[in-house]
Design a protein around this motif. Structure first.
Motif, PDB file in Angstrom:
ATOM      1  N   LYS A 125     -50.299 -42.717  45.224  1.00  0.00           N
ATOM      2  CA  LYS A 125     -50.807 -41.877  46.308  1.00  0.00           C
ATOM      3  C   LYS A 125     -52.259 -41.448  46.106  1.00  0.00           C
ATOM      4  O   LYS A 125     -53.088 -41.603  46.989  1.00  0.00           O
ATOM      5  CB  LYS A 125     -49.915 -40.654  46.499  1.00  0.00           C
ATOM      6  CG  LYS A 125     -50.342 -39.808  47.685  1.00  0.00           C
ATOM      7  CD  LYS A 125     -49.488 -38.587  47.855  1.00  0.00           C
ATOM      8  CE  LYS A 125     -49.878 -37.724  49.018  1.00  0.00           C
ATOM      9  NZ  LYS A 125     -51.217 -37.801  49.517  1.00  0.00           N
ATOM     10  N   GLU A 126     -52.569 -40.910  44.936  1.00  0.00           N
ATOM     11  CA  GLU A 126     -53.920 -40.402  44.694  1.00  0.00           C
ATOM     12  C   GLU A 126     -54.963 -41.525  44.737  1.00  0.00           C
ATOM     13  O   GLU A 126     -56.006 -41.389  45.376  1.00  0.00           O
ATOM     14  CB  GLU A 126     -53.962 -39.689  43.339  1.00  0.00           C
ATOM     15  CG  GLU A 126     -55.221 -38.879  43.137  1.00  0.00           C
ATOM     16  CD  GLU A 126     -55.163 -38.071  41.849  1.00  0.00           C
ATOM     17  OE1 GLU A 126     -56.174 -38.106  41.120  1.00  0.00           O
ATOM     18  OE2 GLU A 126     -54.136 -37.424  41.589  1.00  0.00           O
ATOM     19  N   SER A 127     -54.667 -42.647  44.084  1.00  0.00           N
ATOM     20  CA  SER A 127     -55.599 -43.783  44.090  1.00  0.00           C
ATOM     21  C   SER A 127     -55.798 -44.307  45.504  1.00  0.00           C
ATOM     22  O   SER A 127     -56.925 -44.579  45.929  1.00  0.00           O
ATOM     23  CB  SER A 127     -55.074 -44.920  43.212  1.00  0.00           C
ATOM     24  OG  SER A 127     -54.955 -44.519  41.879  1.00  0.00           O
ATOM     25  N   ASP A 129     -55.406 -42.700  48.362  1.00  0.00           N
ATOM     26  CA  ASP A 129     -56.197 -41.730  49.126  1.00  0.00           C
ATOM     27  C   ASP A 129     -57.686 -41.856  48.804  1.00  0.00           C
ATOM     28  O   ASP A 129     -58.526 -41.837  49.705  1.00  0.00           O
ATOM     29  CB  ASP A 129     -55.725 -40.298  48.846  1.00  0.00           C
ATOM     30  CG  ASP A 129     -54.364 -39.984  49.455  1.00  0.00           C
ATOM     31  OD1 ASP A 129     -53.900 -40.750  50.329  1.00  0.00           O
ATOM     32  OD2 ASP A 129     -53.751 -38.974  49.047  1.00  0.00           O
ATOM     33  N   ASP A 130     -58.020 -41.990  47.519  1.00  0.00           N
ATOM     34  CA  ASP A 130     -59.430 -42.105  47.116  1.00  0.00           C
ATOM     35  C   ASP A 130     -60.062 -43.394  47.655  1.00  0.00           C
ATOM     36  O   ASP A 130     -61.216 -43.391  48.082  1.00  0.00           O
ATOM     37  CB  ASP A 130     -59.556 -42.070  45.584  1.00  0.00           C
ATOM     38  CG  ASP A 130     -59.278 -40.690  45.006  1.00  0.00           C
ATOM     39  OD1 ASP A 130     -59.244 -39.702  45.781  1.00  0.00           O
ATOM     40  OD2 ASP A 130     -59.075 -40.599  43.781  1.00  0.00           O
TER      41      ASP A 130
END
Length: 196
Positions: A125-127, A129-130
């Motif tokens: 998720k975080e990767s 989103d970035d």
């Protein structure tokens, strides 16, 4: 010319469904870093790249695979060749966006999220989103998945514009009576061919 949500089981031809339109568009607008394809696993990323290279061999298509478990310096050299297509897993793709001088996805025309249902797990998720923050908003987005989960529906609203939904009919899915088995076998006992 529209964003696409493609739903279909494994083996239904999803890779060809996104690779062929991208290669067709690349013929008209040849440029480096034309498309970015993200997948949840290294093995799938390699398979996707092989399909692009096979389908685009006649036009000299150059593809770069950015996945974990592979020497980063080899990948930096691959990026330096300014490939048309970048295929990778979100974590390694983000690593290169942060650390590899001259690598950018600001000119990407096509973004493909393959196995989107798996890409939306917490580990990515975080990767993801970035990466979505640095890719141009003016692009074609193809979202492919075996299932239309709530997470996929949420991602659709976040990064697709007026998408068309294409679904492979379930009547062509695996039959219910198919029996599949797998066995753990120590490497010393494995042979190259099946005998049963």
């Amino acid at each position: 010319g529209r964003d696409v949500i493609g739903l279909g089981q494994t083996g239904s031809g999803k890779t060809g469904a996104f690779a062929l339109p991208i290669i067709q568009a690349l013929l008209e607008h040849r440029q480096p870093f034309f498309a970015c394809i993200m997948s949840p696993t290294r093995e799938l990323a390699i398979q996707i790249a092989e399909q692009f290279e096979a389908l685009g061999s006649a036009i000299g298509l150059v593809c770069s695979v950015l996945v974990g478990g592979v020497d980063r310096m080899q990948q930096v050299l691959s990026i330096a060749k300014r490939p048309h297509i970048v295929v990778g897993t979100p974590g390694r793709l983000l690593d290169h966006l942060k650390d590899t001088k001259g690598f950018s996805l600001t000119k990407v025309k096509y973004l493909v999220l393959d196995e989107a249902d798996k890409l939306l797990n917490l580990e990515f998720k975080e990767s993801l989103d970035d990466i979505l923050k640095v890719i141009p908003k003016e692009r074609r987005t193809y979202l492919f998945s075996a299932t239309m989960t709530k997470k996929v529906s949420k991602l659709q609203r976040a990064c697709l514009r007026n998408p068309v939904k294409v679904e492979v009919s379930s009547k062509y899915s695996t039959v219910d009576t198919l029996k599949q088995e797998w066995y753990f076998v120590p490497a010393d006992y494995k042979v190259n061919s099946c005998t049963s």
